[in-house]
Design a protein around this motif. Structure first.
Motif, short mmCIF file in Angstrom:
data_model
loop_
_atom_site.label_atom_id
_atom_site.label_comp_id
_atom_site.label_asym_id
_atom_site.label_seq_id
_atom_site.Cartn_x
_atom_site.Cartn_y
_atom_site.Cartn_z
N ILE A 119 -38.49 59.53 41.77
CA ILE A 119 -38.68 58.83 43.05
C ILE A 119 -38.72 59.82 44.20
O ILE A 119 -39.54 59.71 45.13
N LEU A 120 -37.87 60.86 44.15
CA LEU A 120 -37.84 61.87 45.20
C LEU A 120 -39.15 62.68 45.21
O LEU A 120 -39.73 62.94 46.27
N ASP A 121 -39.64 63.05 44.03
CA ASP A 121 -40.85 63.87 43.94
C ASP A 121 -42.09 63.10 44.35
O ASP A 121 -42.97 63.65 45.05
N ASN A 122 -42.20 61.82 43.91
CA ASN A 122 -43.43 61.06 44.15
C ASN A 122 -43.48 60.37 45.50
O ASN A 122 -44.58 60.16 46.05
N TYR A 123 -42.31 59.98 46.04
CA TYR A 123 -42.31 59.19 47.27
C TYR A 123 -41.56 59.85 48.41
O TYR A 123 -41.57 59.34 49.54
N GLY A 124 -40.88 60.96 48.13
CA GLY A 124 -40.16 61.66 49.19
C GLY A 124 -38.97 60.90 49.72
O GLY A 124 -38.56 61.11 50.87
N VAL A 125 -38.41 59.99 48.90
CA VAL A 125 -37.25 59.19 49.31
C VAL A 125 -36.11 59.47 48.35
O VAL A 125 -36.31 59.43 47.12
N PHE A 126 -34.93 59.77 48.90
CA PHE A 126 -33.77 60.06 48.05
C PHE A 126 -32.84 58.85 48.00
O PHE A 126 -32.44 58.32 49.03
N PHE A 127 -32.55 58.40 46.78
CA PHE A 127 -31.54 57.36 46.55
C PHE A 127 -30.42 57.97 45.74
O PHE A 127 -30.67 58.75 44.80
N ASP A 128 -29.21 57.60 46.06
CA ASP A 128 -28.06 58.05 45.28
C ASP A 128 -28.19 57.52 43.85
O ASP A 128 -28.60 56.37 43.63
N SER A 129 -27.85 58.34 42.87
CA SER A 129 -28.02 57.96 41.47
C SER A 129 -27.19 56.73 41.10
O SER A 129 -27.57 55.94 40.24
N GLN A 130 -26.03 56.55 41.77
CA GLN A 130 -25.21 55.38 41.48
C GLN A 130 -25.89 54.09 41.94
O GLN A 130 -25.75 53.04 41.31
N ILE A 131 -26.61 54.17 43.04
CA ILE A 131 -27.36 52.99 43.52
C ILE A 131 -28.45 52.63 42.52
O ILE A 131 -28.66 51.46 42.18
N ILE A 132 -29.15 53.64 42.03
CA ILE A 132 -30.21 53.39 41.05
C ILE A 132 -29.62 52.87 39.76
O ILE A 132 -30.19 51.97 39.11
N ARG A 133 -28.45 53.37 39.37
CA ARG A 133 -27.82 52.88 38.14
C ARG A 133 -27.45 51.41 38.26
O ARG A 133 -27.68 50.62 37.33
N ARG A 134 -26.89 51.03 39.40
CA ARG A 134 -26.53 49.61 39.59
C ARG A 134 -27.77 48.72 39.57
O ARG A 134 -27.76 47.63 39.00
N LYS A 135 -28.85 49.20 40.21
CA LYS A 135 -30.08 48.40 40.23
C LYS A 135 -30.67 48.27 38.82
O LYS A 135 -31.11 47.19 38.42
N CYS A 136 -30.65 49.37 38.05
CA CYS A 136 -31.17 49.33 36.68
C CYS A 136 -30.36 48.39 35.81
O CYS A 136 -30.92 47.59 35.03
N ASN A 137 -29.04 48.45 35.92
CA ASN A 137 -28.18 47.57 35.13
C ASN A 137 -28.38 46.10 35.52
O ASN A 137 -28.33 45.21 34.67
N ALA A 138 -28.62 45.86 36.81
CA ALA A 138 -28.90 44.48 37.25
C ALA A 138 -30.21 43.99 36.66
O ALA A 138 -30.32 42.84 36.23
N TYR A 139 -31.23 44.86 36.58
CA TYR A 139 -32.51 44.47 36.02
C TYR A 139 -32.44 44.31 34.51
O TYR A 139 -33.19 43.52 33.93
N VAL A 140 -31.55 45.08 33.87
CA VAL A 140 -31.33 44.88 32.43
C VAL A 140 -30.76 43.49 32.19
O VAL A 140 -31.17 42.76 31.27
N LYS A 141 -29.82 43.09 33.03
CA LYS A 141 -29.20 41.77 32.89
C LYS A 141 -30.22 40.66 33.11
O LYS A 141 -30.17 39.60 32.48
N GLU A 142 -31.18 40.89 34.01
CA GLU A 142 -32.19 39.87 34.32
C GLU A 142 -33.39 39.93 33.38
O GLU A 142 -34.27 39.08 33.46
#
Length: 410
Positions: A119-142
Motif C-alpha cells: 500500500i505504501l509503495d503503490n499509493y504513497g499512504v502509510f497505515f500502521d500494520s495493526q490497523i491493517i491486521r484488524r481490518k483483515c481479521n474483520a474481513y475474514v469474519k465477514e
C-alpha cells in the motif's frame, strides 16, 4: 450546533425510529415525546431522504402525520434495505477498503507486513500494520478474505468472486431475485444483486411484510444462539408503555403470524420454567450466554405442545395448564358444507361432532382460549351456544354481541 448527516453509526437507533415513528406510530411532531424536537427533525429528515417516494403526509387537527406507504405487490425489492446501506465511515476506512482489496487482487496470499509495504509503495499512504491486521481479521469474519498459515507466517487471501459462479450457473440469479424479496435476511440477496448491477424483473410478492428486515440483525443472533444451543438474555422495550426490561431464556423457534406478519421468539423462560413468546419488534438487544445441555429435550417438548397453542400463548389468566372450549353451531347441511370444511381446515385439530341434523359441535383443548375469540366471532349468526372453561372468553363474546345489537338498534 452539530451538522446533520444522512449516514449513521448505530442501526438500532434508526430501526427504532423507522418502526415506531413511521410504521406503527403515525405521530405528529408534538406527540413524539421520547426524544427532543431537534432529534425528531433530524431522524425525520434522514428517513425521508432514504425513503423518498414512499412517504405519505396527512394533515390532521393535531398537525402533520408522516408515515410509510408501501404496496409490496408493486415493488421488485424491499425499500427498507436502503436503511442498511447508510452506515457512516471515515476517510481512512474507505481508502483502506479499496487499497486492501486491490493489494490482494492477485491469487497469492500476503502477510500483513507485505500488504503494508504494498500500500505504501503503490499509493504513497502509510497505515500502521495493526490497523491493517484488524481490518483483515474483520474481513475474514465477514467472508471477504480468508487466512492460511504457512510455516510460522500467516497469509491473507481474497476469497473467490461469486460472480464467476453466477456466470457458470445463470439460473442462480433468479433464485437470488426471489430470495431477496421473500426470505428472512433477504438483505444478503439484495446486496448480491447490487454488486452484480442486476435488478429483479421477474418476481413480485402479493403479501410481503417489508418491516421484517428491521429485525434481521436480531434474528441472525437468535439463529446463531439456536445453532449453538445457547441461552440468551434479551433487552426488551414494551410496545404498550415503553418500559425497558430484561428476559433470560432458551430460544427454540420463531413464530410468524400469517394475518399480521408479526414475528415472535418462542423461548423457555429461565425464570418461570415455562414456554413463552416475545414479540421480536420489542427486542432491542440480545446477548448470547452459555450452552444448554437439555436443549433437544426442550425442543421436543415444544413440538408436543404445538397442537395445544392457537396463536403464541402458552398460559392463561388463571395459570391453569389447559383450557377447553365447546361451540355449538347451526350449519345447514347440503348448502353450508363449506363451513364444515372450514372448521376442519382452520380448527387446528379440534373435534367436530354431528349431534343432530344441521347441528354440530366443535371442541378443542388449548392453553389460552382468549386467542380464539377473533376466529370464533367469524361464525356469528351460526353459534347457538358457547361453553368454555374460561368465563372471560364467554362473557367477552356475549358482551360483544350486546354492543353489536346496540350499534344496529336490534
Amino acid at each position: 450546533m452539530s451538522e446533520f448527516r444522512e449516514l449513521i453509526k448505530s442501526f438500532p437507533k434508526t430501526r427504532e425510529y423507522v418502526r415506531d415513528f413511521f410504521v406503527y406510530g403515525f405521530k405528529t411532531r408534538d406527540e413524539f415525546k421520547e426524544k427532543s424536537p431537534r432529534t425528531y427533525d433530524n431522524e425525520r429528515r434522514r428517513i425521508e431522504s432514504w425513503l423518498s417516494g414512499f412517504i405519505k403526509r396527512d394533515y390532521t387537527e393535531k398537525g402533520k402525520n408522516i408515515s410509510l406507504a408501501i404496496d409490496s405487490n408493486l415493488l421488485d425489492t424491499n425499500p427498507l434495505y436502503r436503511v442498511w446501506k447508510t452506515k457512516s465511515f471515515t476517510d481512512n476506512d474507505i481508502m483502506l477498503h479499496f487499497f486492501l482489496l486491490d493489494s490482494l487482487s492477485a491469487l497469492e496470499g500476503k502477510t500483513i507486513e507485505s500488504i503494508t509495504d504494498d500500500i505504501l509503495d503503490n499509493y504513497g499512504v502509510f497505515f500502521d500494520s495493526q490497523i491493517i491486521r484488524r481490518k483483515c481479521n474483520a474481513y475474514v469474519k465477514e467472508g471477504l478474505l480468508r487466512k492460511e498459515k504457512q510455516g510460522k507466517e500467516l497469509f491473507y487471501l481474497k476469497n473467490p468472486d461469486f460472480q464467476n459462479m453466477i456466470h457458470e450457473f445463470p439460473m442462480l440469479l433468479n433464485a437470488i431475485k426471489y430470495y431477496q424479496l421473500s426470505a428472512p435476511l433477504g438483505m444478503i440477496g439484495n446486496t448480491i444483486l447490487d454488486t452484480l448491477s442486476k435488478e429483479n424483473r421477474v418476481f413480485r410478492v402479493k403479501h410481503s411484510f417489508f418491516v421484517h428486515t428491521l429485525e434481521d440483525e436480531i434474528l441472525l443472533q437468535i439463529l446463531e444462539a439456536m445453532q449453538k444451543r445457547c441461552s440468551i438474555q434479551l433487552s426488551i422495550k414494551s410496545s404498550k408503555n415503553s418500559r425497558e426490561g430484561t428476559q433470560r431464556g432458551i430460544p427454540l423457534q420463531i413464530f410468524t403470524s400469517t394475518r399480521t406478519g408479526r414475528r415472535f421468539l418462542c423461548l423457555h423462560s429461565c425464570r418461570s420454567k415455562r414456554f413463552t413468546c416475545t414479540r421480536m419488534d420489542t427486542i432491542k438487544k440480545i446477548q448470547i450466554l452459555e450452552a444448554v445441555e437439555n436443549y433437544d429435550n426442550l425442543k421436543a417438548t415444544l413440538q408436543k405442545n404445538h397442537p395445544y397453542i392457537w396463536g403464541v400463548s402458552f398460559q392463561n389468566e388463571r395459570q391453569t395448564r389447559m383450557e377447553s372450549i365447546k361451540i355449538t353451531l347451526h350449519i345447514q347441511e347440503g348448502r353450508e358444507d363449506f363451513i364444515l370444511e372450514r372448521l376442519k381446515r382452520e380448527g387446528k385439530g379440534g373435534i367436530i361432532t354431528r349431534i343432530e341434523p344441521n347441528i354440530y359441535t366443535y371442541e378443542k383443548e388449548i392453553f389460552d382460549c382468549n386467542e380464539m375469540l377473533p376466529w370464533v366471532r367469524t361464525f356469528t349468526g351460526r353459534i347457538k351456544d358457547i361453553e368454555c372453561s374460561s368465563s372471560r372468553l364467554k362473557n367477552l363474546f356475549y358482551s360483544d354481541m350486546e354492543k353489536m345489537y346496540e350499534l344496529y338498534h336490534i
